[in-house]
Design a protein around this motif. Sequence first.
Motif, PDB file in Angstrom:
ATOM      1  N   LEU A 381       0.830  -1.211   0.000  1.00 28.65           N
ATOM      2  CA  LEU A 381       0.000   0.000   0.000  1.00 28.65           C
ATOM      3  C   LEU A 381       0.863   1.260   0.000  1.00 28.65           C
ATOM      4  O   LEU A 381       0.594   2.219  -0.739  1.00 28.65           O
ATOM      5  N   ILE A 382       1.888   1.272   0.844  1.00 27.98           N
ATOM      6  CA  ILE A 382       2.794   2.428   0.890  1.00 27.98           C
ATOM      7  C   ILE A 382       3.513   2.600  -0.448  1.00 27.98           C
ATOM      8  O   ILE A 382       3.690   3.723  -0.944  1.00 27.98           O
ATOM      9  N   HIS A 383       3.918   1.477  -1.045  1.00 23.96           N
ATOM     10  CA  HIS A 383       4.571   1.509  -2.353  1.00 23.96           C
ATOM     11  C   HIS A 383       3.649   2.147  -3.401  1.00 23.96           C
ATOM     12  O   HIS A 383       4.081   3.000  -4.193  1.00 23.96           O
ATOM     13  N   LEU A 384       2.371   1.765  -3.400  1.00 30.35           N
ATOM     14  CA  LEU A 384       1.423   2.314  -4.370  1.00 30.35           C
ATOM     15  C   LEU A 384       1.141   3.788  -4.089  1.00 30.35           C
ATOM     16  O   LEU A 384       0.983   4.583  -5.022  1.00 30.35           O
ATOM     17  N   ARG A 385       1.068   4.150  -2.818  1.00 29.34           N
ATOM     18  CA  ARG A 385       0.871   5.567  -2.490  1.00 29.34           C
ATOM     19  C   ARG A 385       2.031   6.402  -3.020  1.00 29.34           C
ATOM     20  O   ARG A 385       1.834   7.518  -3.514  1.00 29.34           O
ATOM     21  N   GLY A 386       3.231   5.842  -2.914  1.00 30.33           N
ATOM     22  CA  GLY A 386       4.401   6.541  -3.455  1.00 30.33           C
ATOM     23  C   GLY A 386       4.295   6.731  -4.959  1.00 30.33           C
ATOM     24  O   GLY A 386       4.664   7.799  -5.480  1.00 30.33           O
ATOM     25  N   GLN A 387       3.776   5.710  -5.662  1.00 31.73           N
ATOM     26  CA  GLN A 387       3.595   5.843  -7.112  1.00 31.73           C
ATOM     27  C   GLN A 387       2.613   6.963  -7.440  1.00 31.73           C
ATOM     28  O   GLN A 387       2.828   7.749  -8.374  1.00 31.73           O
ATOM     29  N   ILE A 388       1.529   7.035  -6.666  1.00 31.82           N
ATOM     30  CA  ILE A 388       0.524   8.068  -6.909  1.00 31.82           C
ATOM     31  C   ILE A 388       1.133   9.451  -6.699  1.00 31.82           C
ATOM     32  O   ILE A 388       0.920  10.375  -7.496  1.00 31.82           O
ATOM     33  N   VAL A 389       1.896   9.596  -5.631  1.00 30.71           N
ATOM     34  CA  VAL A 389       2.528  10.896  -5.353  1.00 30.71           C
ATOM     35  C   VAL A 389       3.480  11.285  -6.482  1.00 30.71           C
ATOM     36  O   VAL A 389       3.490  12.433  -6.943  1.00 30.71           O
ATOM     37  N   ARG A 390       4.268  10.317  -6.941  1.00 29.71           N
ATOM     38  CA  ARG A 390       5.219  10.624  -8.023  1.00 29.71           C
ATOM     39  C   ARG A 390       4.487  10.997  -9.316  1.00 29.71           C
ATOM     40  O   ARG A 390       4.932  11.891 -10.049  1.00 29.71           O
ATOM     41  N   GLU A 391       3.375  10.320  -9.593  1.00 30.21           N
ATOM     42  CA  GLU A 391       2.598  10.679 -10.780  1.00 30.21           C
ATOM     43  C   GLU A 391       2.015  12.078 -10.642  1.00 30.21           C
ATOM     44  O   GLU A 391       2.016  12.865 -11.591  1.00 30.21           O
ATOM     45  N   ASP A 392       1.522  12.387  -9.449  1.00 28.29           N
ATOM     46  CA  ASP A 392       0.957  13.715  -9.221  1.00 28.29           C
ATOM     47  C   ASP A 392       2.019  14.800  -9.334  1.00 28.29           C
ATOM     48  O   ASP A 392       1.751  15.901  -9.822  1.00 28.29           O
ATOM     49  N   GLN A 393       3.223  14.495  -8.866  1.00 33.55           N
ATOM     50  CA  GLN A 393       4.304  15.478  -8.936  1.00 33.55           C
ATOM     51  C   GLN A 393       4.705  15.792 -10.373  1.00 33.55           C
ATOM     52  O   GLN A 393       5.279  16.850 -10.640  1.00 33.55           O
ATOM     53  N   ALA A 394       4.391  14.879 -11.276  1.00 34.44           N
ATOM     54  CA  ALA A 394       4.726  15.100 -12.683  1.00 34.44           C
ATOM     55  C   ALA A 394       3.601  15.807 -13.434  1.00 34.44           C
ATOM     56  O   ALA A 394       3.683  16.003 -14.646  1.00 34.44           O
ATOM     57  N   THR A 395       2.550  16.201 -12.707  1.00 34.39           N
ATOM     58  CA  THR A 395       1.394  16.843 -13.328  1.00 34.39           C
ATOM     59  C   THR A 395       1.529  18.358 -13.246  1.00 34.39           C
ATOM     60  O   THR A 395       1.704  18.913 -12.166  1.00 34.39           O
ATOM     61  N   PHE A 396       1.436  19.014 -14.390  1.00 32.08           N
ATOM     62  CA  PHE A 396       1.566  20.473 -14.411  1.00 32.08           C
ATOM     63  C   PHE A 396       0.342  21.132 -15.045  1.00 32.08           C
ATOM     64  O   PHE A 396       0.414  22.221 -15.599  1.00 32.08           O
ATOM     65  N   THR A 397      -0.790  20.431 -14.952  1.00 32.89           N
ATOM     66  CA  THR A 397      -2.045  21.000 -15.427  1.00 32.89           C
ATOM     67  C   THR A 397      -3.098  20.804 -14.348  1.00 32.89           C
ATOM     68  O   THR A 397      -2.996  19.914 -13.516  1.00 32.89           O
TER      69      THR A 397
END
Length: 478
Positions: A381-397
Motif C-alpha cells: 500500500l505504501i509503495h502504491l501511495r508513493g507511485q501516486i505521489v510521483r505521478e501527481d508530482q509530474a502533473t503540471f495541469t
Amino acid sequence: MSIVVGKTSAAPAFPIAAKKALANDQLRRNVAHATNVIRTKRAIRVEEMPDWEQLRDAGSAVKQHTLAHLDHYLTEFERNCTRAGGTVHWARDADEANRIAIALIREHSSDNPNPDVIKVKTMTSDEVQMNHALEAVGITPIETDLADMIVQLGNDEPSHIVVPALHRNRFEIRDIFRDKMSKPELTENPEDLTAAARSYLRERFLRTKIAISGANFAIVESEGNGRMCVTLPEVLITLIGIEKVIPTFNDLEVFLQTLPRSATGERMNPYNSLWTGVTPGDGPQAFHIILLDNGRTKLLHDELERETLQCIRCGACLNACPVYRETGGQAYGSIYAGPIGAILSPQLQNLEHSRSLPYASTLCGACYEVCPVKINIPEVLIHLRGQIVREDQATFTGKLAVENVAMQVAAHLFQHPKRYEAAMRAARLGQGIFEKNGQLQNLPGMAGAWTKSRDLRAIPKQSFRDWWKQREKGPQAK
C-alpha cells in the motif's frame, strides 16, 4: 488491450462510496455480524495448529518460487493438461478471455442460439465481467454458488471474496427468493431458503450441457455445486488466472490446511474436487482451460508488486480490516474488495481507475497478521501511495499544477545549503508585512489557507545555522 477488474472503471472513488455505505445502518450490521462470526471461528481453528506460522512460511515459499519461475510452470501445466485431454487457451486480457469463452460455448451448442451455461463460483470470471459479456450475445449464465446466486437474482454486486452476499441478511434473501422464484410462502428459515435454492438449481444442473468454473490451485475446486458442474455437463470451461498454478500435489497439502481455516474458519473444505481430465463415458467429454493474464505479467518484474499475486483468495484480510468491516465491500468499486483489493485492483489497472484504493487503509497491519501466505499488504500500500505521489508530482495541469511547481521549487532550494540559506534570508526580509505578534497572518495564495485555521510562527531573526556558525567562531565573533 482491455483490462477489466469488476466494476472499478465505472465506480465512484472510495471516499464517496464509503460515505454512502457508512450511512446504511443495516448494511453495517450485516457486515459486522458476518465478519465477527468468521473471525471468531478462524481464531479457534488457527489456535489448534501448533505449526500455523510454519504453514504460513511454507505457503509463502511455494508461491514465491512458483511466481519466480512462472514461465516454466505454465508451459509444463499446458503440456500436462493437453495430455489429460484438455485444451489450453491463452487470454491476454478480459476481452480475449470473454471472446474465447463465447466461441467455445457457440461451438458446443450449435443447435441452440441462446444456450444456458451453469457456473461454479469464480471470481476470475467476475474480474473480466464474463456474465455481462455472455448476456450481451444471448447466452444466459446461471450462478450455482448460493451466495453468487443471491447476488445474481438480486441484481446486486458482490461484497466479499468468499461470501459475496455477506451484506445481505436472511430476511433480505427471503424477499429476493420470493420474487425471483415465485415462492410467496417462503420463510426466512435458513433450511427453507437452502431447500428453495436446491430446488431452483437442480433442474438447471440436469438440463445444461456447458459449465464454467474457476480454480483455486490449477486445478482444485472447493464447492459442492462445483462437483455437480464438473460431472454432469458435457463441456467444462475453466477460467484461471496464471498465478493460480502450483508445482505439485505435495504443495497443495499446505494450502488445504491454511485456506479453509483462513476463509471460513473450518478445518477442511466440505468439498475438494480434483478434476484430472477427460475420461470416456464419465464426466465432461470436452475440457477447456483459459489461462488469463489481464495485467498479471507486468507485476512479475517487481519483487514487491509480485507479492500481490501470492493471494489465495481466502478473504481473511477483509474480515480483519477495520475499514472493510465498517464500509463493506461494495464501496471499493471492484470485484476485489478489502486490503487485497486495495493493492490488486490498482496494480492490474496501472492505478488508472482506482487511485483512491491504496488510501482505503489505516496501515494497522491486521491484514498481514492474518494472511496465510504472508503478503505484506501495508508495505505494498505504501509503495502504491508513493507511485501516486510521483505521478501527481509530474502533473503540471489542473489543480495540482501550482502545488507541484511549489514543491519542486522547494526541493531545488533544499537540495543545496547555499540556496536554502539565500531563500531563508529572502523570506525573512519579506515576511514583515504579514507578521503580527510573532505569527504570520493573511499570507497570499495557497499559503493563506494554512494561516486561516493554523498558527504559523514567523521565521526567527537568527536561524539555527547562523547560531551554530557563530558558536563555532567563538565569543570573539560577536
